[in-house]
Motif scaffolding. Sequence first.
Motif, mmCIF file in Angstrom:
data_model
loop_
_atom_site.group_PDB
_atom_site.id
_atom_site.type_symbol
_atom_site.label_atom_id
_atom_site.label_comp_id
_atom_site.label_asym_id
_atom_site.label_seq_id
_atom_site.Cartn_x
_atom_site.Cartn_y
_atom_site.Cartn_z
ATOM 1 N N THR B 20 0.840 -1.182 0.000
ATOM 2 C CA THR B 20 0.000 0.000 0.000
ATOM 3 C C THR B 20 0.880 1.239 0.000
ATOM 4 O OG1 THR B 20 -1.852 1.080 1.131
ATOM 5 C CG2 THR B 20 -0.178 0.070 2.521
ATOM 6 N N GLY B 21 0.248 2.369 -0.173
ATOM 7 C CA GLY B 21 1.031 3.611 -0.207
ATOM 8 C C GLY B 21 0.187 4.759 0.290
ATOM 9 N N LEU B 22 0.851 5.740 0.891
ATOM 10 C CA LEU B 22 0.121 6.910 1.377
ATOM 11 C C LEU B 22 0.246 8.044 0.369
ATOM 12 C CD1 LEU B 22 1.162 6.686 5.124
ATOM 13 C CD2 LEU B 22 -1.069 6.163 4.110
ATOM 14 N N LEU B 23 -0.794 8.843 0.256
ATOM 15 C CA LEU B 23 -0.771 9.956 -0.681
ATOM 16 C C LEU B 23 -0.013 11.121 -0.082
ATOM 17 C CD1 LEU B 23 -4.337 9.584 -2.135
ATOM 18 C CD2 LEU B 23 -2.162 8.778 -3.038
ATOM 19 N N ASN B 24 0.023 12.249 -0.813
ATOM 20 C CA ASN B 24 0.927 13.327 -0.391
ATOM 21 C C ASN B 24 0.546 13.976 0.925
ATOM 22 O OD1 ASN B 24 -1.310 14.244 -1.746
ATOM 23 N ND2 ASN B 24 -0.268 15.973 -2.683
ATOM 24 N N GLU B 25 -0.709 13.825 1.321
ATOM 25 C CA GLU B 25 -1.018 14.342 2.645
ATOM 26 C C GLU B 25 -2.030 13.457 3.336
ATOM 27 O OE1 GLU B 25 -2.444 18.207 2.118
ATOM 28 O OE2 GLU B 25 -4.308 17.587 1.194
ATOM 29 N N LEU B 26 -2.015 13.583 4.639
ATOM 30 C CA LEU B 26 -2.769 12.664 5.456
ATOM 31 C C LEU B 26 -3.352 13.469 6.601
ATOM 32 C CD1 LEU B 26 -3.076 9.583 5.425
ATOM 33 C CD2 LEU B 26 -1.091 9.452 6.903
ATOM 34 N N ASP B 27 -4.683 13.516 6.675
ATOM 35 C CA ASP B 27 -5.231 14.191 7.851
ATOM 36 C C ASP B 27 -5.354 13.171 8.978
ATOM 37 O OD1 ASP B 27 -8.008 13.066 7.993
ATOM 38 O OD2 ASP B 27 -8.080 13.902 5.973
ATOM 39 N N ASP B 28 -5.624 13.656 10.164
ATOM 40 C CA ASP B 28 -5.572 12.801 11.347
ATOM 41 C C ASP B 28 -6.581 11.661 11.270
ATOM 42 O OD1 ASP B 28 -3.756 14.682 12.034
ATOM 43 O OD2 ASP B 28 -4.791 15.409 13.815
ATOM 44 N N LYS B 29 -7.794 11.966 10.814
ATOM 45 C CA LYS B 29 -8.837 10.942 10.760
ATOM 46 C C LYS B 29 -8.469 9.853 9.755
ATOM 47 C CE LYS B 29 -13.003 13.426 12.132
ATOM 48 N NZ LYS B 29 -13.527 14.677 11.562
ATOM 49 N N THR B 30 -7.954 10.281 8.592
ATOM 50 C CA THR B 30 -7.573 9.309 7.570
ATOM 51 C C THR B 30 -6.444 8.423 8.079
ATOM 52 O OG1 THR B 30 -8.197 10.923 5.897
ATOM 53 C CG2 THR B 30 -6.874 9.057 5.160
ATOM 54 N N ALA B 31 -5.517 9.000 8.826
ATOM 55 C CA ALA B 31 -4.395 8.224 9.359
ATOM 56 C C ALA B 31 -4.902 7.114 10.266
ATOM 57 C CB ALA B 31 -3.433 9.145 10.122
ATOM 58 N N ILE B 54 5.825 5.479 1.229
ATOM 59 C CA ILE B 54 5.498 6.846 1.667
ATOM 60 C C ILE B 54 6.247 7.870 0.827
ATOM 61 C CG2 ILE B 54 4.913 6.196 4.040
ATOM 62 C CD1 ILE B 54 7.697 7.401 4.819
ATOM 63 N N SER B 55 6.631 7.475 -0.385
ATOM 64 C CA SER B 55 7.455 8.371 -1.199
ATOM 65 C C SER B 55 6.707 9.637 -1.632
ATOM 66 C CB SER B 55 7.985 7.619 -2.424
ATOM 67 O OG SER B 55 6.922 7.119 -3.199
ATOM 68 N N ARG B 56 5.385 9.620 -1.544
ATOM 69 C CA ARG B 56 4.648 10.829 -1.907
ATOM 70 C C ARG B 56 4.269 11.678 -0.705
ATOM 71 N NH1 ARG B 56 -0.006 9.724 -6.181
ATOM 72 N NH2 ARG B 56 -0.130 11.959 -5.941
ATOM 73 N N LEU B 57 4.510 11.150 0.482
ATOM 74 C CA LEU B 57 4.095 11.860 1.694
ATOM 75 C C LEU B 57 4.994 13.078 1.914
ATOM 76 C CD1 LEU B 57 1.915 11.403 3.838
ATOM 77 C CD2 LEU B 57 3.550 10.038 5.112
ATOM 78 N N GLU B 58 4.386 14.253 1.994
ATOM 79 C CA GLU B 58 5.177 15.490 2.027
ATOM 80 C C GLU B 58 5.584 15.915 3.426
ATOM 81 O OE1 GLU B 58 2.748 18.183 -0.174
ATOM 82 O OE2 GLU B 58 3.544 17.506 -2.102
ATOM 83 N N ILE B 59 4.784 15.581 4.409
ATOM 84 C CA ILE B 59 5.236 15.835 5.779
ATOM 85 C C ILE B 59 4.824 14.676 6.679
ATOM 86 C CG2 ILE B 59 4.996 18.351 5.508
ATOM 87 C CD1 ILE B 59 2.754 18.133 7.689
ATOM 88 N N ILE B 60 5.644 14.445 7.696
ATOM 89 C CA ILE B 60 5.266 13.536 8.777
ATOM 90 C C ILE B 60 5.387 14.336 10.060
ATOM 91 C CG2 ILE B 60 5.872 11.466 10.060
ATOM 92 C CD1 ILE B 60 6.823 10.166 7.553
#
Lengths: 158, 136
Positions: B20-31, B54-60
Amino acid sequence: MTPIGELRTAVADVTDAGPEAADGEEAASVYPVESEEDLLTVRHAVRAATIRAGFGIVDQTRVVTAASELARNAYIHGGGGTLTVEHPVRADKKGLRLTVRDKGPGIADLDTALTDGYTTGAGLGHGLGGARRLMDEFEVDTAEGRGTTVVATRWASR
Amino acid sequence: MSAPASTGVPILRLGDVLVTGLLNELDDKTAVAFADELTERISADRARGVLIDISRLEIIDSYVARMLMELTTMSRLLGARVIVAGMQPPVAITLVELGLQLTGVETALNAEQGMAALGWHRSPQAPEGVSRDAHR
């Protein structure tokens, strides 16, 4: 992404209280921090502001991450508030200043709150102390019952 | 399979590995929903490995970091090994400055190396006459 006009009076108060109040060259933009959706809006707005300020990708990431931490603190612990973005200039250096103000209970013990690993909520306890390390300047104005205002500035290429 | 509220993030199964993969941003509920959905799938699909790109995730930030650490722990308790692959260098720099080391979370440079660590190796072209499905 449109700043909300009604809150501009609040901005004036914040900048007066902040350091070097006179060096903001552009109008401040104010964003509400009242919901989960607002947290994402704030991230987008701060990202766009860092690009306008000419920040590189690492500084962009630092500032957006700090904004995310501070905005979530205001939303979760502070019962909501506002985030103000300004573009200060100092000695030809462009900067970005975030002012996050909430109307919550305030932080009783600031030193403890800035210590890594301390948390009263759902985070990891790195929010405030971590955000401080991501920014060049960081000031917290808080008192019990008076809410909390954090003013954090990052300058391009330190 | 009854899936919990879907986050819209695809979770593929390759043998006993979920990808699986995460998109460029993730809000708290989606996480949180993502962690729930993935642990459900590990159990339902009897997965032994999970690759999260997580190569597209822009911030953690600390919230997403906590989700990744908890997800890793939950998966381990279920018997699956999680590898988080492809973190952007600015994200890694920021995480360290933030004081977060993603303790306990196994990482890989990219999805390919993550899959290799989970036992998947890129094989040369299948020998002539051998069906790709032969050993399934």
